[in-house]
Design a protein around this motif. Structure first.
Motif, mmCIF file in Angstrom:
data_model
loop_
_atom_site.group_PDB
_atom_site.id
_atom_site.type_symbol
_atom_site.label_atom_id
_atom_site.label_comp_id
_atom_site.label_asym_id
_atom_site.label_seq_id
_atom_site.Cartn_x
_atom_site.Cartn_y
_atom_site.Cartn_z
ATOM 1 N N THR A 1 -18.761 -56.664 8.848
ATOM 2 C CA THR A 1 -19.711 -56.127 7.774
ATOM 3 C C THR A 1 -19.581 -56.785 6.336
ATOM 4 O OG1 THR A 1 -19.803 -54.018 9.023
ATOM 5 C CG2 THR A 1 -20.914 -53.855 6.891
ATOM 6 N N TYR A 2 -20.863 -57.024 5.964
ATOM 7 C CA TYR A 2 -20.792 -57.614 4.560
ATOM 8 C C TYR A 2 -21.162 -56.521 3.427
ATOM 9 C CZ TYR A 2 -20.461 -61.948 7.148
ATOM 10 O OH TYR A 2 -20.451 -63.268 7.752
ATOM 11 N N VAL A 3 -20.650 -56.865 2.253
ATOM 12 C CA VAL A 3 -21.084 -56.133 0.927
ATOM 13 C C VAL A 3 -22.655 -56.901 1.017
ATOM 14 C CG1 VAL A 3 -21.026 -56.093 -1.472
ATOM 15 C CG2 VAL A 3 -18.883 -55.850 -0.125
ATOM 16 N N MET A 4 -23.521 -56.085 0.693
ATOM 17 C CA MET A 4 -24.886 -56.415 0.429
ATOM 18 C C MET A 4 -25.307 -56.139 -0.961
ATOM 19 S SD MET A 4 -25.609 -57.760 3.452
ATOM 20 C CE MET A 4 -27.231 -58.011 3.318
ATOM 21 N N GLY A 5 -26.066 -57.277 -1.348
ATOM 22 C CA GLY A 5 -26.693 -57.355 -2.851
ATOM 23 C C GLY A 5 -28.126 -57.478 -2.683
ATOM 24 N N ASN B 1 -27.917 -53.049 11.301
ATOM 25 C CA ASN B 1 -27.635 -54.423 10.633
ATOM 26 C C ASN B 1 -28.781 -54.623 9.530
ATOM 27 O OD1 ASN B 1 -25.214 -55.103 11.894
ATOM 28 N ND2 ASN B 1 -26.456 -56.175 13.407
ATOM 29 N N THR B 2 -29.158 -53.369 9.191
ATOM 30 C CA THR B 2 -30.391 -53.629 7.899
ATOM 31 C C THR B 2 -29.653 -52.792 6.664
ATOM 32 O OG1 THR B 2 -31.944 -53.507 9.648
ATOM 33 C CG2 THR B 2 -32.761 -52.906 7.550
ATOM 34 N N VAL B 3 -30.295 -53.525 5.675
ATOM 35 C CA VAL B 3 -29.876 -52.860 4.319
ATOM 36 C C VAL B 3 -31.527 -52.540 3.615
ATOM 37 C CG1 VAL B 3 -29.429 -53.151 1.951
ATOM 38 C CG2 VAL B 3 -27.986 -53.985 4.117
ATOM 39 N N LEU C 1 -42.438 -48.982 -3.146
ATOM 40 C CA LEU C 1 -42.119 -50.187 -2.028
ATOM 41 C C LEU C 1 -40.759 -49.767 -1.662
ATOM 42 C CD1 LEU C 1 -43.781 -53.355 -3.270
ATOM 43 C CD2 LEU C 1 -44.637 -51.813 -1.496
ATOM 44 N N ARG C 2 -40.509 -50.048 -0.166
ATOM 45 C CA ARG C 2 -39.227 -49.984 0.475
ATOM 46 C C ARG C 2 -39.262 -51.341 1.185
ATOM 47 N NH1 ARG C 2 -36.395 -46.726 5.249
ATOM 48 N NH2 ARG C 2 -37.472 -48.016 6.403
ATOM 49 N N LEU C 3 -38.222 -52.186 0.457
ATOM 50 C CA LEU C 3 -37.742 -53.560 1.085
ATOM 51 C C LEU C 3 -36.749 -53.313 2.070
ATOM 52 C CD1 LEU C 3 -37.511 -55.631 -2.330
ATOM 53 C CD2 LEU C 3 -39.662 -55.160 -1.032
ATOM 54 N N SER C 4 -36.886 -54.127 3.181
ATOM 55 C CA SER C 4 -35.636 -54.309 4.212
ATOM 56 C C SER C 4 -35.289 -55.569 4.253
ATOM 57 C CB SER C 4 -36.368 -54.028 5.558
ATOM 58 O OG SER C 4 -36.822 -52.573 5.383
ATOM 59 N N CYS C 5 -33.992 -55.716 4.500
ATOM 60 C CA CYS C 5 -33.187 -56.792 4.786
ATOM 61 C C CYS C 5 -32.319 -56.763 6.159
ATOM 62 C CB CYS C 5 -32.333 -57.210 3.659
ATOM 63 S SG CYS C 5 -31.287 -58.310 3.876
ATOM 64 N N ALA C 6 -32.743 -57.440 7.159
ATOM 65 C CA ALA C 6 -32.464 -57.594 8.333
ATOM 66 C C ALA C 6 -31.393 -58.694 8.617
ATOM 67 C CB ALA C 6 -33.303 -57.636 9.443
ATOM 68 N N ALA C 7 -30.238 -58.541 9.096
ATOM 69 C CA ALA C 7 -29.165 -59.354 9.152
ATOM 70 C C ALA C 7 -28.978 -59.741 10.741
ATOM 71 C CB ALA C 7 -27.807 -58.997 8.724
ATOM 72 N N SER C 8 -29.008 -61.174 10.891
ATOM 73 C CA SER C 8 -28.419 -61.459 12.389
ATOM 74 C C SER C 8 -27.215 -62.474 12.527
ATOM 75 C CB SER C 8 -29.589 -61.713 13.015
ATOM 76 O OG SER C 8 -30.103 -62.991 12.271
ATOM 77 N N GLY C 9 -26.727 -62.688 13.586
ATOM 78 C CA GLY C 9 -25.811 -63.587 13.574
ATOM 79 C C GLY C 9 -24.577 -63.282 13.472
ATOM 80 N N SER D 1 -29.368 -48.711 0.444
ATOM 81 C CA SER D 1 -28.980 -48.009 1.373
ATOM 82 C C SER D 1 -28.650 -48.836 2.395
ATOM 83 C CB SER D 1 -29.513 -46.613 1.724
ATOM 84 O OG SER D 1 -30.839 -47.096 2.409
ATOM 85 N N ARG D 2 -27.994 -48.649 3.523
ATOM 86 C CA ARG D 2 -27.685 -49.675 4.809
ATOM 87 C C ARG D 2 -27.371 -48.874 5.777
ATOM 88 N NH1 ARG D 2 -22.935 -53.295 3.209
ATOM 89 N NH2 ARG D 2 -23.467 -54.002 5.127
#
Length: 123
Positions: free
Chosen positions: A31-35, A77-79, A18-26, A71-72
């Protein structure tokens, strides 16, 4: 404020991917460190992986090393969390989180969290 939305979870057989995605907005100008973290029923939330702001540094918990890849894409704006050779013990709700300061495996260090996406691996 940063809003995080995970997607890509689902039901998969053991050995699948599976591939999960995490979209950031705001306020994503900084840029943030993403966990990535996960929480199984009756268990505490645990660290899975983290990626630095530039994407060049990554860390993984031992149980997913060699199977998962974080990865990002800062332009989007996606991890991502690519999960291969999934095992039943990977079953959990997966969360992405953003930390403005440091790379950490501690959930309490993260400032923003998504709502989570369910991953279920059948044997």
């Amino acid at each position: 404020q940063v809003q995080l939305v995970e997607s890509g979870g689902g039901l998969v057989q053991a050995g699948g991917s599976l591939r999960l995605s995490c979209a950031a907005s705001g306020r994503t100008g900084s840029t943030y460190v993403m966990g990535w973290f996960r929480q199984a029923p009756g268990k505490e939330r645990e660290f899975v992986a983290v990626v630095s702001r530039s994407g060049t540094t990554t860390y993984y918990t031992d149980s997913v090393q060699g199977r998962f890849t974080v990865s990002r894409d800062n332009a989007k704006n996606t991890v991502y969390l690519q999960m291969n050779n999934l095992k039943p013990e990977d079953t959990a709700v997966y969360y992405c989180a953003a930390d403005i300061a440091t790379i950490s495996s501690r959930p309490d260090k993260y400032d923003y969290w998504g709502q989570g996406t369910q991953v279920t691996v059948s044997s």
